[in-house]
Scaffold this active site. Structure first.
Site, PDB file in Angstrom:
ATOM      1  N   ARG A  46       0.867  -1.185   0.000  1.00 20.47           N
ATOM      2  CA  ARG A  46       0.000   0.000   0.000  1.00 20.47           C
ATOM      3  C   ARG A  46       0.901   1.232   0.000  1.00 20.47           C
ATOM      4  NH1 ARG A  46       2.585   1.744   3.605  1.00 20.47           N
ATOM      5  NH2 ARG A  46       1.109   3.459   3.736  1.00 20.47           N
ATOM      6  N   GLY A  47       0.283   2.404  -0.115  1.00 17.92           N
ATOM      7  CA  GLY A  47       1.066   3.629  -0.264  1.00 17.92           C
ATOM      8  C   GLY A  47       1.146   3.931  -1.757  1.00 17.92           C
ATOM      9  N   ALA A  48       0.860   5.180  -2.126  1.00 18.29           N
ATOM     10  CA  ALA A  48       0.655   5.524  -3.541  1.00 18.29           C
ATOM     11  C   ALA A  48       1.780   5.061  -4.479  1.00 18.29           C
ATOM     12  CB  ALA A  48       0.402   7.026  -3.658  1.00 18.29           C
ATOM     13  N   GLN A 196      -1.516   2.284  10.078  1.00 20.93           N
ATOM     14  CA  GLN A 196      -0.257   2.347   9.317  1.00 20.93           C
ATOM     15  C   GLN A 196       0.851   3.007  10.126  1.00 20.93           C
ATOM     16  OE1 GLN A 196      -3.236   3.048   8.034  1.00 20.93           O
ATOM     17  NE2 GLN A 196      -3.372   2.635   5.856  1.00 20.93           N
ATOM     18  N   ASP A 237      -1.738  10.965  -1.822  1.00 20.18           N
ATOM     19  CA  ASP A 237      -2.223   9.936  -2.756  1.00 20.18           C
ATOM     20  C   ASP A 237      -2.635  10.532  -4.087  1.00 20.18           C
ATOM     21  OD1 ASP A 237      -2.672   8.705   0.077  1.00 20.18           O
ATOM     22  OD2 ASP A 237      -2.566   7.064  -1.385  1.00 20.18           O
TER      23      ASP A 237
HETATM   24  O1  MRU Z   1      -4.313   3.287   2.496  1.00 20.42           O
HETATM   25  P1  MRU Z   1      -2.837   3.450   2.295  1.00 20.42           P
HETATM   26  O2  MRU Z   1      -2.023   2.852   3.377  1.00 20.42           O
HETATM   27  O3  MRU Z   1      -2.419   3.008   0.906  1.00 20.42           O
HETATM   28  O4  MRU Z   1      -2.624   5.017   2.358  1.00 20.42           O
HETATM   29  C1  MRU Z   1      -1.323   5.517   2.242  1.00 20.42           C
HETATM   30  C2  MRU Z   1      -1.233   6.970   2.409  1.00 20.42           C
HETATM   31  O5  MRU Z   1      -2.205   7.664   2.560  1.00 20.42           O
HETATM   32  C3  MRU Z   1       0.137   7.571   2.262  1.00 20.42           C
HETATM   33  O6  MRU Z   1       0.272   8.680   3.082  1.00 20.42           O
HETATM   34  C4  MRU Z   1       0.325   8.014   0.810  1.00 20.42           C
HETATM   35  O7  MRU Z   1       0.049   6.968  -0.059  1.00 20.42           O
HETATM   36  C5  MRU Z   1       1.681   8.522   0.549  1.00 20.42           C
HETATM   37  S1  MRU Z   1       2.840   7.226   0.419  1.00 20.42           S
HETATM   38  C6  MRU Z   1       4.354   7.797   0.058  1.00 20.42           C
END
Ligand code: MRU
Length: 346
Positions: A46-48, A196, A237
């Site tokens: 996960r994470g963009a 997270q 994101d």
């Molecule tokens: O739901 P997630 O864990 O995918 O959400 C992740 C986030 O909101 C992060 O802050 C974002 O993706 C930035 S990652 C470098």
């Protein structure tokens, strides 16, 4: 880095299973695109930016299994694979950015043998991963300049090595400041409901020996009020053309609290997180996740059965609350509409 978020190994994609951290450090191998899509949907990764890398590698895996006589038939099947990937998570634009990039590369090489195109797609996916690491380091360098000696930094969710190909965006800034000997310390919001911050950011920073203190989300405002936070740095994101930023639910509250307490609030994100097709944050699709994430903790109920639940996974912070957007090409402050366009076009 002492862990690898995702990598292409032999004929498979290997990911560190983030659903099992911090209790267990387990690496899963994937050999087909459907299981990669499932891993993205199920938050194994996960994470963009990391989602973008995973989608590209998943598409490359799928491409190898396509049976076709012509490029047209090959490309139709590739588009179907891309559709499956696109349906995994709606908010992080890096997913769609990576999908478009993979499709473009296939089209650009349409004159080549189909097996050769699949090989090129694999190389492209690996390239997206390698590039992301370099981009995060540049974000880190650019952002560290905004962090003072001895600063106490609040971050939300996990915008670290686990959310990217490595190093991280918001945690990239934190890593760089730490490496520069700035003697920083971090407050990590636990980030309900998926935790997270508690499960991933705390794990990642402790592993690196960066001083980190875990707080529940509702403690951030009070610590700001007490003068215990000097600066806030979070990831993103999707960033609209006017600078409005979608990030993990709870980010908006932090930004408003930061403004109230005169604390600088920064977004750290790569250019691939900018979505210039969206005029403002109002257009950004917000993922709504399963109610069980709110009603249960580690499988145990913390709310009465049958309770009505809302679970938006992201919120949008209007750009007026953002003091700067830290990218690999520099830091944008104010007049986001004009400056972001200039940066993206450069
Ligand atoms: O739901 P997630 O864990 O995918 O959400 C992740 C986030 O909101 C992060 O802050 C974002 O993706 C930035 S990652 C470098």
């Amino acid at each position: 880095m002492s862990f690898r978020t995702i990598e292409w190994r032999d004929n498979s994609v290997v990911m560190l299973d983030q659903t099992r951290l911090p209790a267990e450090e387990v690496y899963n191998g994937y050999t087909d695109f459907k299981s990669v899509a499932e891993a993205i949907r199920g938050m194994v990764i996960r994470g963009a930016p990391a989602i973008g890398v995973a989608a590209a590698m998943g598409i490359a895996l799928g491409a190898r299994d396509i049976i076709a006589d012509t490029f047209e038939s090959y490309f139709r099947q590739l588009e179907n694979i891309c559709e499956v990937m696109a349906k995994t998570r709606p908010t992080a634009v890096n997913l769609f950015w990576a999908i478009e990039r993979m499709k473009r590369v296939a089209l650009m090489n349409r004159e080549k043998e189909l097996s050769q195109i699949s090989e090129i797609l694999k190389e492209e996916a690996i390239c997206i991963e390698t590039e992301d690491l370099a981009i995060c380091k540049a974000i880190g360098r650019n952002g560290a300049r905004l962090v003072g000696m001895g600063a106490s930094i609040l971050t939300h969710c996990n915008a670290g090595g686990l959310a990217t190909a490595g190093y991280g965006t918001a945690l990239g800034v934190i890593r760089a400041a730490h490496e520069e000997g700035k003697n920083i310390r971090v407050f990590a919001d636990e980030t309900r409901p998926w935790l997270q911050g508690a499960r991933l950011t705390a794990w990642e920073l402790m592993k690196e020996g960066i001083p980190v203190t875990l707080i529940a989300d509702n403690m951030a405002g009070w610590l700001m009020n007490r003068g215990e936070i000097d600066v806030c740095v979070v990831g993103a994101d999707r960033i609209a053309a006017n600078g409005d930023t979608a990030n993990k639910i709870g980010t908006y509250s932090i930004a408003v609290l930061a403004k109230e307490n005169n604390i600088p609030f920064y977004i750290a994100a790569p250019i691939s997180t900018m979505d210039m097709s969206m005029n403002s944050g109002d257009d950004i699709p917000i993922e709504e996740r399963h109610s069980v994430e709110v009603t249960h903790l580690q499988g145990l109920p913390v709310a009465p059965e049958g309770i009505s639940v809302r679970n938006p996974a992201f919120d949008v912070t209007p750009s007026r609350y953002i003091d700067g957007i830290i990218t690999e090409k520099g830091v944008v402050t104010g007049d986001y509409l004009r400056q972001l366009k200039r940066l993206v076009d450069r």
